[in-house]
Design a protein around this motif. Sequence first.
Motif, mmCIF file in Angstrom:
data_model
loop_
_atom_site.group_PDB
_atom_site.id
_atom_site.type_symbol
_atom_site.label_atom_id
_atom_site.label_comp_id
_atom_site.label_asym_id
_atom_site.label_seq_id
_atom_site.Cartn_x
_atom_site.Cartn_y
_atom_site.Cartn_z
ATOM 1 N N LEU A 40 36.647 10.618 -0.051
ATOM 2 C CA LEU A 40 36.108 10.403 -1.393
ATOM 3 C C LEU A 40 35.002 9.356 -1.428
ATOM 4 O O LEU A 40 34.148 9.379 -2.309
ATOM 5 C CB LEU A 40 37.230 9.980 -2.343
ATOM 6 C CG LEU A 40 38.367 10.988 -2.487
ATOM 7 C CD1 LEU A 40 39.501 10.392 -3.303
ATOM 8 C CD2 LEU A 40 37.872 12.284 -3.084
ATOM 9 N N GLY A 41 35.033 8.414 -0.495
ATOM 10 C CA GLY A 41 34.026 7.359 -0.473
ATOM 11 C C GLY A 41 34.564 6.132 0.223
ATOM 12 O O GLY A 41 35.614 6.169 0.860
ATOM 13 N N ARG A 42 33.834 5.051 0.084
ATOM 14 C CA ARG A 42 34.279 3.779 0.660
ATOM 15 C C ARG A 42 35.468 3.240 -0.123
ATOM 16 O O ARG A 42 35.661 3.563 -1.292
ATOM 17 C CB ARG A 42 33.147 2.773 0.637
ATOM 18 C CG ARG A 42 32.058 3.143 1.590
ATOM 19 C CD ARG A 42 31.039 2.037 1.677
ATOM 20 N NE ARG A 42 30.052 2.422 2.666
ATOM 21 C CZ ARG A 42 28.783 2.136 2.578
ATOM 22 N NH1 ARG A 42 28.334 1.442 1.551
ATOM 23 N NH2 ARG A 42 27.956 2.519 3.511
ATOM 24 N N LYS A 43 36.250 2.404 0.534
ATOM 25 C CA LYS A 43 37.451 1.817 -0.058
ATOM 26 C C LYS A 43 37.155 1.224 -1.432
ATOM 27 O O LYS A 43 36.176 0.498 -1.604
ATOM 28 C CB LYS A 43 38.008 0.748 0.874
ATOM 29 C CG LYS A 43 39.389 0.277 0.532
ATOM 30 C CD LYS A 43 40.375 1.397 0.680
ATOM 31 C CE LYS A 43 41.692 0.964 1.220
ATOM 32 N NZ LYS A 43 42.573 2.070 1.428
ATOM 33 N N GLU A 44 37.974 1.582 -2.378
ATOM 34 C CA GLU A 44 37.965 1.069 -3.749
ATOM 35 C C GLU A 44 36.730 1.455 -4.549
ATOM 36 O O GLU A 44 36.443 0.851 -5.585
ATOM 37 C CB GLU A 44 38.224 -0.437 -3.759
ATOM 38 C CG GLU A 44 39.578 -0.763 -3.154
ATOM 39 C CD GLU A 44 39.936 -2.225 -3.234
ATOM 40 O OE1 GLU A 44 39.386 -2.947 -4.074
ATOM 41 O OE2 GLU A 44 40.800 -2.630 -2.441
ATOM 42 N N GLU A 45 35.996 2.479 -4.106
ATOM 43 C CA GLU A 45 34.887 3.006 -4.909
ATOM 44 C C GLU A 45 35.385 4.046 -5.919
ATOM 45 O O GLU A 45 34.711 4.308 -6.902
ATOM 46 C CB GLU A 45 33.824 3.651 -4.016
ATOM 47 C CG GLU A 45 32.955 2.677 -3.296
ATOM 48 C CD GLU A 45 31.852 3.359 -2.496
ATOM 49 O OE1 GLU A 45 30.946 2.636 -2.071
ATOM 50 O OE2 GLU A 45 31.894 4.585 -2.288
ATOM 51 N N THR A 46 36.540 4.628 -5.641
ATOM 52 C CA THR A 46 37.085 5.654 -6.518
ATOM 53 C C THR A 46 37.862 4.955 -7.631
ATOM 54 O O THR A 46 38.889 4.325 -7.381
ATOM 55 C CB THR A 46 38.001 6.607 -5.735
ATOM 56 O OG1 THR A 46 37.279 7.110 -4.615
ATOM 57 C CG2 THR A 46 38.456 7.759 -6.599
ATOM 58 N N THR A 47 37.365 5.061 -8.861
ATOM 59 C CA THR A 47 37.971 4.354 -9.983
ATOM 60 C C THR A 47 38.078 5.282 -11.189
ATOM 61 O O THR A 47 37.569 6.414 -11.165
ATOM 62 C CB THR A 47 37.149 3.111 -10.371
ATOM 63 O OG1 THR A 47 35.829 3.537 -10.726
ATOM 64 C CG2 THR A 47 37.069 2.111 -9.239
ATOM 65 N N GLY A 48 38.708 4.800 -12.227
ATOM 66 C CA GLY A 48 38.754 5.503 -13.505
ATOM 67 C C GLY A 48 39.351 6.884 -13.425
ATOM 68 O O GLY A 48 40.422 7.094 -12.857
ATOM 69 N N LEU A 49 38.634 7.846 -14.011
ATOM 70 C CA LEU A 49 39.103 9.217 -14.099
ATOM 71 C C LEU A 49 39.311 9.831 -12.715
ATOM 72 O O LEU A 49 40.283 10.566 -12.494
ATOM 73 C CB LEU A 49 38.106 10.058 -14.909
ATOM 74 C CG LEU A 49 38.515 11.497 -15.193
ATOM 75 C CD1 LEU A 49 39.796 11.542 -16.018
ATOM 76 C CD2 LEU A 49 37.387 12.217 -15.922
ATOM 77 N N ARG A 75 51.985 19.289 -12.739
ATOM 78 C CA ARG A 75 51.115 18.191 -12.292
ATOM 79 C C ARG A 75 49.700 18.705 -11.983
ATOM 80 O O ARG A 75 48.715 18.041 -12.309
ATOM 81 C CB ARG A 75 51.688 17.496 -11.062
ATOM 82 C CG ARG A 75 52.990 16.788 -11.292
ATOM 83 C CD ARG A 75 52.812 15.584 -12.224
ATOM 84 N NE ARG A 75 54.037 14.842 -12.352
ATOM 85 C CZ ARG A 75 54.854 14.897 -13.398
ATOM 86 N NH1 ARG A 75 54.554 15.669 -14.419
ATOM 87 N NH2 ARG A 75 55.945 14.186 -13.437
ATOM 88 N N PHE A 76 49.615 19.866 -11.343
ATOM 89 C CA PHE A 76 48.286 20.410 -11.047
ATOM 90 C C PHE A 76 47.564 20.816 -12.330
ATOM 91 O O PHE A 76 46.344 20.646 -12.437
ATOM 92 C CB PHE A 76 48.370 21.571 -10.055
ATOM 93 C CG PHE A 76 48.827 21.150 -8.690
ATOM 94 C CD1 PHE A 76 48.215 20.097 -8.021
ATOM 95 C CD2 PHE A 76 49.885 21.791 -8.061
ATOM 96 C CE1 PHE A 76 48.637 19.681 -6.764
ATOM 97 C CE2 PHE A 76 50.313 21.396 -6.799
ATOM 98 C CZ PHE A 76 49.693 20.341 -6.163
ATOM 99 N N GLN A 77 48.294 21.311 -13.319
ATOM 100 C CA GLN A 77 47.679 21.627 -14.607
ATOM 101 C C GLN A 77 47.192 20.347 -15.281
ATOM 102 O O GLN A 77 46.131 20.336 -15.912
ATOM 103 C CB GLN A 77 48.662 22.383 -15.510
ATOM 104 C CG GLN A 77 48.962 23.790 -15.044
ATOM 105 C CD GLN A 77 47.734 24.688 -14.971
ATOM 106 O OE1 GLN A 77 46.756 24.521 -15.703
ATOM 107 N NE2 GLN A 77 47.768 25.649 -14.056
ATOM 108 N N ALA A 78 47.962 19.256 -15.128
ATOM 109 C CA ALA A 78 47.528 17.968 -15.675
ATOM 110 C C ALA A 78 46.259 17.486 -14.979
ATOM 111 O O ALA A 78 45.354 16.932 -15.613
ATOM 112 C CB ALA A 78 48.646 16.932 -15.541
ATOM 113 N N ALA A 79 46.178 17.701 -13.674
ATOM 114 C CA ALA A 79 44.965 17.341 -12.928
ATOM 115 C C ALA A 79 43.783 18.176 -13.423
ATOM 116 O O ALA A 79 42.677 17.657 -13.585
ATOM 117 C CB ALA A 79 45.182 17.530 -11.425
ATOM 118 N N ALA A 81 43.427 19.355 -16.371
ATOM 119 C CA ALA A 81 43.045 18.859 -17.701
ATOM 120 C C ALA A 81 42.068 17.692 -17.561
ATOM 121 O O ALA A 81 41.189 17.511 -18.396
ATOM 122 C CB ALA A 81 44.281 18.444 -18.485
ATOM 123 N N LEU A 82 42.213 16.926 -16.485
ATOM 124 C CA LEU A 82 41.290 15.819 -16.214
ATOM 125 C C LEU A 82 39.954 16.317 -15.686
ATOM 126 O O LEU A 82 38.905 15.766 -16.018
ATOM 127 C CB LEU A 82 41.906 14.851 -15.199
ATOM 128 C CG LEU A 82 43.172 14.126 -15.644
ATOM 129 C CD1 LEU A 82 43.812 13.415 -14.461
ATOM 130 C CD2 LEU A 82 42.846 13.153 -16.764
#
Length: 117
Positions: A40-49, A75-79, A81-82
């Motif tokens: 996903l990226g460098r450590k702690e770059e993935t935030t929020g939504l 749970r996948f349906q909830a994902a 929804a995001l």
Amino acid sequence: TRIIIGESTWEQAEPTIDWRCLGRVKVKGREQPIRFYELLGRKEETTGLARELVETFHAGLAAYLEGDFALAQARFQAALALDPTDGPSQVYAELAARCLTQPPQGPWTGAYVQTSK
């Protein structure tokens, strides 16, 4: 996903990257399934939504691997929804739904079996 890495790469890079486990695959010619991950990226770059999506997806994946297909599908349906465009959530939502209507035969490992290279 954009970048997928295998278990050995993940083990080396995990302290410095954000990642999402995408499950287990039993590749042709191997006996044991391997885990694979989305970078996903460098450590702690993935935030929020994006972080919430990963956490929700991981909850779905855990339920799926445990064989709790109803909880996994929820749970996948909830994902979705995001983020309705999240491919891994779409795939697993479909797999969980299929497992609810056509339960897997034999011992459940949760691994996708790749039949060709």
